[in-house]
Design an enzyme around this catalytic site. Structure first.
Site, mmCIF file in Angstrom:
data_model
loop_
_atom_site.group_PDB
_atom_site.id
_atom_site.type_symbol
_atom_site.label_atom_id
_atom_site.label_comp_id
_atom_site.label_asym_id
_atom_site.label_seq_id
_atom_site.Cartn_x
_atom_site.Cartn_y
_atom_site.Cartn_z
ATOM 1 N N GLU A 116 69.690 82.543 53.168
ATOM 2 C CA GLU A 116 68.980 81.289 53.141
ATOM 3 C C GLU A 116 67.221 81.500 53.556
ATOM 4 O OE1 GLU A 116 70.879 78.925 55.855
ATOM 5 O OE2 GLU A 116 72.841 78.966 54.625
ATOM 6 N N LYS A 118 63.998 80.917 55.797
ATOM 7 C CA LYS A 118 63.975 80.531 57.049
ATOM 8 C C LYS A 118 62.803 79.476 56.999
ATOM 9 C CE LYS A 118 63.832 82.217 61.881
ATOM 10 N NZ LYS A 118 63.033 81.217 62.182
ATOM 11 N N ASP A 120 60.085 76.854 58.307
ATOM 12 C CA ASP A 120 59.438 76.815 59.750
ATOM 13 C C ASP A 120 58.993 75.369 60.137
ATOM 14 O OD1 ASP A 120 57.948 77.724 61.778
ATOM 15 O OD2 ASP A 120 56.338 78.433 60.561
ATOM 16 N N TYR A 232 71.436 73.307 56.784
ATOM 17 C CA TYR A 232 72.106 74.760 56.700
ATOM 18 C C TYR A 232 73.304 75.250 57.307
ATOM 19 C CZ TYR A 232 68.459 75.254 60.320
ATOM 20 O OH TYR A 232 67.633 75.142 61.455
ATOM 21 N N LYS A 321 62.035 88.379 59.679
ATOM 22 C CA LYS A 321 60.984 87.634 60.055
ATOM 23 C C LYS A 321 59.658 88.288 59.258
ATOM 24 C CE LYS A 321 60.114 85.376 63.767
ATOM 25 N NZ LYS A 321 60.152 83.813 64.272
ATOM 26 N N CYS A 415 16.287 80.839 62.246
ATOM 27 C CA CYS A 415 16.740 82.017 61.708
ATOM 28 C C CYS A 415 17.232 83.199 62.832
ATOM 29 C CB CYS A 415 16.122 82.496 60.500
ATOM 30 S SG CYS A 415 16.689 84.064 60.138
ATOM 31 N N CYS A 418 14.600 86.115 61.697
ATOM 32 C CA CYS A 418 13.174 86.170 61.582
ATOM 33 C C CYS A 418 12.613 85.160 62.548
ATOM 34 C CB CYS A 418 12.751 85.988 60.279
ATOM 35 S SG CYS A 418 13.137 84.309 59.475
ATOM 36 N N CYS A 433 17.767 79.941 55.360
ATOM 37 C CA CYS A 433 16.320 80.513 56.070
ATOM 38 C C CYS A 433 15.487 80.375 54.738
ATOM 39 C CB CYS A 433 16.559 81.713 56.777
ATOM 40 S SG CYS A 433 15.034 82.432 56.898
ATOM 41 N N CYS A 438 11.849 87.010 55.512
ATOM 42 C CA CYS A 438 13.020 87.202 56.501
ATOM 43 C C CYS A 438 13.720 88.439 56.270
ATOM 44 C CB CYS A 438 13.995 86.205 56.126
ATOM 45 S SG CYS A 438 15.561 86.480 57.145
HETATM 46 S S1 IVH Z 1 70.783 79.178 61.236
HETATM 47 C C1 IVH Z 1 73.865 79.476 64.504
HETATM 48 N N1 IVH Z 1 69.445 78.959 58.949
HETATM 49 O O1 IVH Z 1 65.448 79.297 62.867
HETATM 50 C C2 IVH Z 1 72.770 79.755 63.568
HETATM 51 N N2 IVH Z 1 68.254 78.554 60.929
HETATM 52 O O2 IVH Z 1 65.051 81.274 64.757
HETATM 53 C C3 IVH Z 1 71.588 78.703 63.804
HETATM 54 N N3 IVH Z 1 65.872 78.275 60.824
HETATM 55 O O3 IVH Z 1 66.539 77.338 65.554
HETATM 56 C C4 IVH Z 1 70.483 78.487 62.780
HETATM 57 N N4 IVH Z 1 65.733 78.167 58.670
HETATM 58 O O4 IVH Z 1 65.378 76.116 63.670
HETATM 59 C C5 IVH Z 1 69.402 78.718 60.662
HETATM 60 N N5 IVH Z 1 68.430 78.860 56.878
HETATM 61 C C6 IVH Z 1 68.122 78.551 58.339
HETATM 62 C C7 IVH Z 1 67.062 78.488 58.968
HETATM 63 C C8 IVH Z 1 67.399 78.227 60.536
HETATM 64 C C9 IVH Z 1 65.131 77.678 59.796
HETATM 65 C C10 IVH Z 1 65.614 78.052 62.407
HETATM 66 C C11 IVH Z 1 66.288 77.055 63.279
HETATM 67 C C12 IVH Z 1 66.649 77.981 64.243
HETATM 68 C C13 IVH Z 1 65.566 79.132 64.231
HETATM 69 C C14 IVH Z 1 66.106 80.501 64.811
#
Ligand code: IVH
Length: 690
Positions: A116, A118, A120, A232, A321, A415, A418, A433, A438
């Site tokens: 999945e 991640k 932010d 998720y 990451k 400036c 100069c 300037c 200059c």
């Molecule tokens: S699963 C037990 N799935 O990442 C598993 N987390 O660094 C729990 N996050 O606290 C998390 N996308 O805030 C999961 N597709 C995703 C995610 C995800 C973002 C965040 C979440 C978690 C943090 C951990």
């Protein structure tokens, strides 16, 4: 600042204190002082220390906890199923090491992985009892979070009542759905546009603004913030169905009425997972929401059970990451540079920091207004962002870390190069300037002359130009051509070889093609397309110098503005004198023979197509593409590469371009075949419309 302790026990204590402080800022105050990447680095260092000296591990070490304390404003909520964090993999090797641990934990039994994105944002647990939304809680320390129900209830993606899933036919009495609350990038940009228009400080990134939006006392404010949600994971479920896979769980969560992200993929090999991670690392900016990695989870619930949890994270999942695009560092100073056109640009001098794949020690601050809007000041801790190929940017200050004595930065009145007063014309963003002598402008002009897109003189960068001008050896680019090896070796840190190389490189530059020389002159607006067009049409500097604005503007690819600036530039005595010095130095001024031949050909060829624009598509018998265009331009016509309203006719040969044809048909532009083209060339007449 005190330097880090060399004693492992002391260093571990220091790191624990720092991590606890930053946890509080991030989780409780929503006002982090350092970037996620810097935070991760502290945790990694502590973990490495603890691995080396296990006796240093204490039960409340941040490495043993999820992190984050509880804020004062919202009521605490105890998570019945803890909300754990995830372990991180910083590269493909760490990802593979995780897969090896999984394989070991499963006694070699193969696993299927679900990837999945991640997201932010902020982890959120949404609780439904008898299908009705009753509570939203933040992660907090993983065990106890905060009750933000009223605010989360305003998010459109969060259903107030669950839909009955077709696959199971009923909604269980208790369901907790977990996922991420986030702010789409487009919403973040709109929010910041509004903030700036209202004279407020902009938010630094979508995550912070999502967090700030959820912390509002008044849910109406949260409602105005366009937050979204991706589901998720499940938390506590009472009386729910058994799932055979994580993928099936997500399908069911979707049926309940939650948004589940489209980019969920299942793989059987970790190599494919790694490739998928790299794909998203490259494409992270294709999305309208921020992601900072890819989460890989073991798909089979029974295997998850076998693998279990460490004290802070599941063994069955890992977060790959992406390299950080944001870091925090110290803004050492704000300085102003003056460019070749006199524009004064403020820039940040930073404590060097590795971000977005390179070390950044400087970043432009664009102009006075930008510095004021961001209110960054020397001495501030600042967030530096470098996304992909985009140039590094100072996002803003970390206010909580601002020294108490700090005062707003003031744009210098004079400036820096100069000492003459800088001017900022009414209604313009740029400060300039305008002093003709200059030294900064002069140096920048010379450096531009020597740069890659212009005369391409190897070894003549800004620093060398600075050395040459301050030693009084040159005053402008034409002086370069009289430099000698004897003069250069007198300069600081210039040896015989590099002096000789530079003199040779300068000599070699006299043979650059005409468009390069025209570019090198640094006339405003006179870019590569216009220089190429003029060189192609007139062949020599002398021919171009004598042309009127109208004659220049008649050349395809040269607009009225450029034509006007060029004509004016060549009309000035100082510039003509400069040109004569380049001529005396032996700089190639083009091919007079080609110019004469072209002029002769023009004189011989009847100008049947004067004032017309004829586009060619496909191959015409007896003509190459260039020859067909030449046949048109030598008769006084223009032959651009695309059809527009102004096109007189489209000439169609074999294998024509479909888009040109369609466009011509749509606009009613006459379409001619090969024979009609010949007729047009000799007479300038279009065939009678039939
Ligand atoms: S699963 C037990 N799935 O990442 C598993 N987390 O660094 C729990 N996050 O606290 C998390 N996308 O805030 C999961 N597709 C995703 C995610 C995800 C973002 C965040 C979440 C978690 C943090 C951990």
């Amino acid at each position: 600042m005190t330097s880090p302790s060399a004693d492992p026990a002391e260093r571990a204590a220091e790191l624990r204190a720092q991590i606890a402080f930053h946890n509080e800022r991030y989780h409780t105050l929503d006002d982090p002082e350092i970037s996620d990447a810097d935070y991760d680095e502290l945790v990694r260092e502590l973990r490495a220390l603890e691995a080396e000296h296990p006796d240093l591990i204490v039960p409340d070490s941040p490495t043993q906890l999820v992190g984050g304390a509880i804020g004062a404003t919202f009521a605490p909520v105890e998570h019945r199923v803890p909300m754990t964090s995830l372990d991180n993999a910083m590269d493909a090797a760490e990802l593979r090491a995780w897969a090896d641990r999984v394989a070991k934990g499963l006694d070699g039994e193969p696993a299927t992985f679900v990837c999945e994105l991640k997201f932010d944002g902020l982890a959120m647990s949404l609780r439904y009892e008898d299908g009705v939304f009753v509570q939203a809680a933040t992660r907090g320390d993983g065990r106890i979070g905060e009750d933000v129900t009223a605010n989360v209830a305003t998010i459109r993606d969060v259903p107030h009542r669950l839909a009955v899933p077709a696959s199971t036919g009923e909604v269980p009495p208790v369901v907790e759905v977990r996922g991420e609350v986030y702010m789409p990038t487009s919403s973040f940009e709109r929010l910041n546009e509004r903030a700036v228009a209202a004279g407020e400080r902009p938010f630094v990134n979508p995550r912070n603004s999502a967090a700030g939006s959820l912390r509002q006392k008044d849910p109406a404010v949260t409602a105005s913030r366009e937050l979204s949600f991706w589901a998720y994971q499940l938390g506590e479920v009472v009386g729910g169905p058994e799932f055979s896979s994580h993928a099936a769980t997500l399908d069911w969560v979707g049926e309940l009425g939650f948004p589940v992200n489209d980019h969920v993929r299942t793989f059987d090999s970790i190599d494919d997972v790694a490739e998928h991670c790299l794909h998203w690392q490259e494409h992270r900016h294709d999305l309208d929401y921020e992601i900072d990695g890819v989460v890989t989870k073991v798909d089979d619930p029974a295997q998850r059970e076998l693998l279990g949890f460490t004290s802070r994270a599941p063994r069955w999942a890992i977060a790959y990451k992406f390299p950080p695009e944001e870091r925090t560092t110290t803004l050492l100073d704000i300085q102003v540079s003056v460019g070749r056109t006199g524009r004064a640009t403020p820039f940040a001098v930073l404590e060097p920091v590795f971000v977005g794949g390179s070390t950044v020690g400087m970043a432009t601050l664009h102009n006075e207004e930008q510095v004021a809007v961001k209110d960054v000041r020397p001495g501030d801790t600042v967030i530096v962002r470098k996304a992909g190929d985009v140039i590094p940017e100072v996002v803003g200050p970390v206010l909580s870390a601002r020294p108490r004595t700090s005062t707003p930065w003031v744009f210098p009145a004079d400036c820096p190069a100069c000492g003459n007063p800088l001017v900022k014309p009414e209604g313009e963003a740029d400060t300039r300037c305008v002093a003709p002598d200059c030294p900064a402008q002069r140096n920048q002009k010379i450096a531009y002359f020597a740069s890659r897109g212009a005369m391409d003189i190897e070894g003549l960068g800004e620093q060398m130009v600075e050395k040459l001008t301050s030693a009084g050896l040159i005053k402008d680019a034409a002086d370069l051509y009289s430099l000698t090896v004897e003069q250069l070796v007198e300069l600081d840190r210039v040896g015989q070889t590099s002096a000789q190389n530079l003199v040779d490189a300068i000599g070699a530059s006299t043979r650059r093609p005409l468009p390069k020389f025209l570019t090198a002159l640094g006339v405003r607006h006179f870019g590569p397309a216009a220089t190429a067009a003029l060189a192609n049409e007139f062949h020599t500097v002398d021919a171009i110098m004598e042309k009127s604005t109208e004659e220049l503007a008649a050349v395809e690819g040269v607009g009225d503005v450029i034509a006007n600036t060029i004509a004016q530039w060549f009309a000035q005595d100082v510039n003509r004198a400069l040109i004569e010095r380049f001529r005396a130095a032996g700089v190639d001024f083009g091919d007079p023979e080609a110019a004469a031949v072209a002029a002769e050909a023009r004189a011989q060829t009847p100008q049947t197509l004067e004032g017309t624009t004829v586009v060619v598509t496909g191959t015409l018998p007896g003509y190459t593409r260039e020859a067909a265009e030449e046949a048109i331009t030598s008769r006084g016509g223009k032959s651009p590469g695309s059809v527009s309203k102004k096109t007189t006719a489209l000439v169609v040969g074999d294998s024509p371009g479909a888009s040109k044809l369609t466009k011509a048909e749509t606009l009613g532009v006459p379409i001619l075949g090969a024979d009609e083209f010949e007729h047009l060339l000799s007479t300038g007449e279009l065939p009678d419309a039939t």
